[in-house]
Design a protein around this motif. Structure first.
Motif, PDB file in Angstrom:
ATOM      1  N   VAL A   1      -0.583  -3.629  -2.729  1.00 48.10           N
ATOM      2  CA  VAL A   1      -0.338  -3.519  -1.295  1.00 48.10           C
ATOM      3  C   VAL A   1      -1.360  -4.298  -0.488  1.00 48.10           C
ATOM      4  N   GLY A   2      -2.463  -4.659  -1.071  1.00 47.56           N
ATOM      5  CA  GLY A   2      -3.448  -5.467  -0.378  1.00 47.56           C
ATOM      6  C   GLY A   2      -4.797  -4.793  -0.290  1.00 47.56           C
ATOM      7  N   GLN A   3      -5.823  -5.596  -0.152  1.00 45.65           N
ATOM      8  CA  GLN A   3      -7.174  -5.062  -0.117  1.00 45.65           C
ATOM      9  C   GLN A   3      -7.488  -4.355   1.195  1.00 45.65           C
TER      10      GLN A   3
ATOM     11  N   GLU B   1       2.979  -2.600   4.485  1.00 51.51           N
ATOM     12  CA  GLU B   1       3.614  -3.690   5.226  1.00 51.51           C
ATOM     13  C   GLU B   1       3.759  -3.328   6.698  1.00 51.51           C
ATOM     14  N   SER B   2       4.109  -2.090   6.978  1.00 50.71           N
ATOM     15  CA  SER B   2       4.245  -1.634   8.367  1.00 50.71           C
ATOM     16  C   SER B   2       2.896  -1.661   9.088  1.00 50.71           C
ATOM     17  N   ALA B   3       1.860  -1.191   8.401  1.00 52.12           N
ATOM     18  CA  ALA B   3       0.523  -1.218   8.991  1.00 52.12           C
ATOM     19  C   ALA B   3       0.094  -2.655   9.284  1.00 52.12           C
ATOM     20  N   ASN B   4       0.385  -3.562   8.347  1.00 48.72           N
ATOM     21  CA  ASN B   4       0.040  -4.978   8.560  1.00 48.72           C
ATOM     22  C   ASN B   4       0.788  -5.551   9.741  1.00 48.72           C
ATOM     23  N   ALA B   5       2.064  -5.211   9.875  1.00 51.31           N
ATOM     24  CA  ALA B   5       2.869  -5.729  10.986  1.00 51.31           C
ATOM     25  C   ALA B   5       2.353  -5.185  12.320  1.00 51.31           C
ATOM     26  N   ASN B   6       1.937  -3.917  12.333  1.00 51.63           N
ATOM     27  CA  ASN B   6       1.426  -3.309  13.573  1.00 51.63           C
ATOM     28  C   ASN B   6       0.103  -3.914  13.997  1.00 51.63           C
ATOM     29  N   LYS B   7      -0.714  -4.359  13.057  1.00 49.52           N
ATOM     30  CA  LYS B   7      -1.994  -4.981  13.376  1.00 49.52           C
ATOM     31  C   LYS B   7      -1.781  -6.348  14.032  1.00 49.52           C
ATOM     32  N   LYS B   8      -0.686  -7.017  13.721  1.00 51.34           N
ATOM     33  CA  LYS B   8      -0.419  -8.353  14.245  1.00 51.34           C
ATOM     34  C   LYS B   8       0.093  -8.313  15.665  1.00 51.34           C
ATOM     35  N   LYS B   9       0.531  -7.153  16.130  1.00 46.06           N
ATOM     36  CA  LYS B   9       1.098  -7.053  17.479  1.00 46.06           C
ATOM     37  C   LYS B   9       0.042  -7.118  18.532  1.00 46.06           C
TER      38      LYS B   9
ATOM     39  N   TYR C   1       6.357   4.959  -4.752  1.00 48.79           N
ATOM     40  CA  TYR C   1       5.644   3.701  -4.920  1.00 48.79           C
ATOM     41  C   TYR C   1       6.144   2.665  -3.909  1.00 48.79           C
ATOM     42  N   VAL C   2       7.456   2.582  -3.776  1.00 50.17           N
ATOM     43  CA  VAL C   2       8.056   1.638  -2.822  1.00 50.17           C
ATOM     44  C   VAL C   2       7.698   2.024  -1.389  1.00 50.17           C
TER      45      VAL C   2
ATOM     46  N   GLN D   1       5.828  -0.162   1.546  1.00 47.23           N
ATOM     47  CA  GLN D   1       6.394  -0.329   2.881  1.00 47.23           C
ATOM     48  C   GLN D   1       5.433   0.177   3.956  1.00 47.23           C
ATOM     49  N   ALA D   2       4.679   1.220   3.648  1.00 46.86           N
ATOM     50  CA  ALA D   2       3.680   1.724   4.606  1.00 46.86           C
ATOM     51  C   ALA D   2       2.622   0.660   4.867  1.00 46.86           C
TER      52      ALA D   2
END
Length: 103
Positions: free
Chosen positions: A40-42, A95-103, A87-88, A92-93
């Motif tokens: 999911v990323g570091q 990915e959602s957190a990453n998308a929210n940080k970009k806003k 796991y999925v 997705q959580a």
């Protein structure tokens, strides 16, 4: 007795998922197995830890099934399906957190 041990192992895995920080693991593959190295990323060490514990729980379920000659009334298979779904959702959580940080 075996079901109680299996349930206890699953609960412990979920409990420690919130406490431990694991190395990056993987994501669900098309065949339902884990693909290591695609985490999911570091930026989400707790989510990575949760994925790690799901993988460990799945391994324990595999071992339990083998030890019981796969005669567990379908409950171990159902538990593995639910772990796969979790796991999925974790991925997705993140990915959602990453998308929210970009806003």
């Amino acid at each position: 007795m075996k079901q109680a041990l299996l349930g206890c192992a699953l609960l412990m895995a979920l409990f420690f998922a919130g406490l431990a920080q694991a190395q990056p693991q993987g994501q669900m593959g098309a065949n339902g197995g884990m693909n290591k190295g695609n985490a999911v990323g570091q930026h989400h060490p707790n989510l990575e830890a949760a994925q790690h514990h799901i993988e460990a729980a799945r391994d324990k379920l595999d071992a339990a099934q083998k030890a019981n000659e796969y005669d567990m009334g379908g409950h171990a298979s159902k538990a593995k399906e639910l772990l796969d779904q979790a796991y999925v959702e974790i991925k997705q959580a993140a990915e959602s957190a990453n998308a929210n940080k970009k806003k």
